[in-house]
Write a protein that holds these residues in place. Sequence first.
Motif, mmCIF file in Angstrom:
data_model
loop_
_atom_site.group_PDB
_atom_site.id
_atom_site.type_symbol
_atom_site.label_atom_id
_atom_site.label_comp_id
_atom_site.label_asym_id
_atom_site.label_seq_id
_atom_site.Cartn_x
_atom_site.Cartn_y
_atom_site.Cartn_z
ATOM 1 N N CYS A 110 -8.786 0.685 2.963
ATOM 2 C CA CYS A 110 -8.184 1.080 1.682
ATOM 3 C C CYS A 110 -8.461 0.027 0.631
ATOM 4 O O CYS A 110 -8.333 -1.177 0.883
ATOM 5 C CB CYS A 110 -6.675 1.255 1.835
ATOM 6 N N CYS A 137 -2.700 0.267 -4.145
ATOM 7 C CA CYS A 137 -3.276 -0.597 -3.113
ATOM 8 C C CYS A 137 -3.525 -1.950 -3.753
ATOM 9 O O CYS A 137 -4.488 -2.141 -4.478
ATOM 10 C CB CYS A 137 -4.579 0.009 -2.587
ATOM 11 N N ASP A 196 1.590 -5.697 2.818
ATOM 12 C CA ASP A 196 0.307 -6.400 2.838
ATOM 13 C C ASP A 196 0.088 -7.178 4.127
ATOM 14 O O ASP A 196 -1.028 -7.287 4.610
ATOM 15 C CB ASP A 196 0.207 -7.349 1.641
ATOM 16 N N ARG A 212 -7.217 -3.367 2.406
ATOM 17 C CA ARG A 212 -6.661 -3.362 3.764
ATOM 18 C C ARG A 212 -7.567 -2.576 4.678
ATOM 19 O O ARG A 212 -8.126 -1.550 4.289
ATOM 20 C CB ARG A 212 -5.291 -2.652 3.784
ATOM 21 N N CYS A 264 -9.576 5.494 -0.026
ATOM 22 C CA CYS A 264 -9.458 5.271 1.404
ATOM 23 C C CYS A 264 -10.735 5.780 2.064
ATOM 24 O O CYS A 264 -11.165 6.903 1.777
ATOM 25 C CB CYS A 264 -8.288 6.110 1.907
ATOM 26 N N LEU A 319 0.866 -1.181 0.000
ATOM 27 C CA LEU A 319 0.000 0.000 0.000
ATOM 28 C C LEU A 319 0.900 1.227 0.000
ATOM 29 O O LEU A 319 1.834 1.311 0.785
ATOM 30 C CB LEU A 319 -0.879 -0.012 1.256
ATOM 31 N N ARG A 341 -8.686 -0.223 -4.086
ATOM 32 C CA ARG A 341 -8.230 0.471 -5.303
ATOM 33 C C ARG A 341 -8.946 1.799 -5.517
ATOM 34 O O ARG A 341 -8.402 2.719 -6.101
ATOM 35 C CB ARG A 341 -8.464 -0.418 -6.529
ATOM 36 N N SER A 389 -9.067 7.564 -4.670
ATOM 37 C CA SER A 389 -7.683 7.303 -5.092
ATOM 38 C C SER A 389 -7.197 8.325 -6.119
ATOM 39 O O SER A 389 -6.027 8.718 -6.090
ATOM 40 C CB SER A 389 -7.559 5.887 -5.638
#
Lengths: 14, 257
Positions: free
Chosen positions: B30, B62, B94, B66, B35, B2, B32, B54
């Motif tokens: 988070c 990303c 990761d 996550r 966030c 990330l 693609r 993003s």
Amino acid sequence: KPKQQTISRFFAPK
Amino acid sequence: MLELRLLQGGLLKKVLEAMRELVTDANFDCSRSGCSLQAMDSSHVALVALLLRSDGFDHFRCDRNRSMGMNLNHVAKLLRCAGNDDIVTLKADDDGDTVTFMFESPKQDKIADFEMKLMDIQSEHLGIPEAEYQAIVKMPSQEFARICRDLSTIGDTVVISVTKEGVKFSTKGDIGSANIVCRQNTTVDKPEESTVIEMKDPVSLTFALRYLISFTKATPLSNTVTVSMSSDLPMVVEYKIADMGYIRYYLAPKIDE
């Protein structure tokens, strides 16, 4: 006296 | 892996300052697309929802979704070590249990990295249904902050009423009472200084002022704020984050029993 509501009264878990 | 890079590190500082009074621990989710964060205050009266898309970042990678648990006060303290003009980069492996904040000075002559331990936070996401609000008021964010602060000198509860005449903020306390009325005002030169009221039906709701005052910590993020209200729904107070997303606060009303 008005009573404070909580968010869970309006929104349910996904 | 990330990796999020933001040329305007100061923006991230403002985002943290806007949330840390209301929420202590929260997961940054988070993916693609960006966030996001959703968290309630400890009494479950208010909910904050943050979105940073993003495409608003200068670099966004990303690989795997996550959810990173952080203490917002710790993050805010850490970000205070960055200059307002610093470039801020967040990095996480990761499988790691830490996140690294890297601060680069604009001239790239100073580079600092701070590693922070992630936390395991159990929290469930609430589904926020799309709603057609009875009344939507857009006004200068500083004006809204001023009104909340001024009314709190008298009372701890505010009644917000929207009618054709405008939006009225009223409070009562031991020493007396106060009313502030804002009328629609679109004749000013700058759109960010105007007050625009879209009303389908008149609406009047009661809220605890201290939460609204917490929300106004987001004032530095945007010149305008949008307040949406419907009977028997939490109000929504939204500050847009330029080119990136928003921070929205939902506040449950007080209801007569």
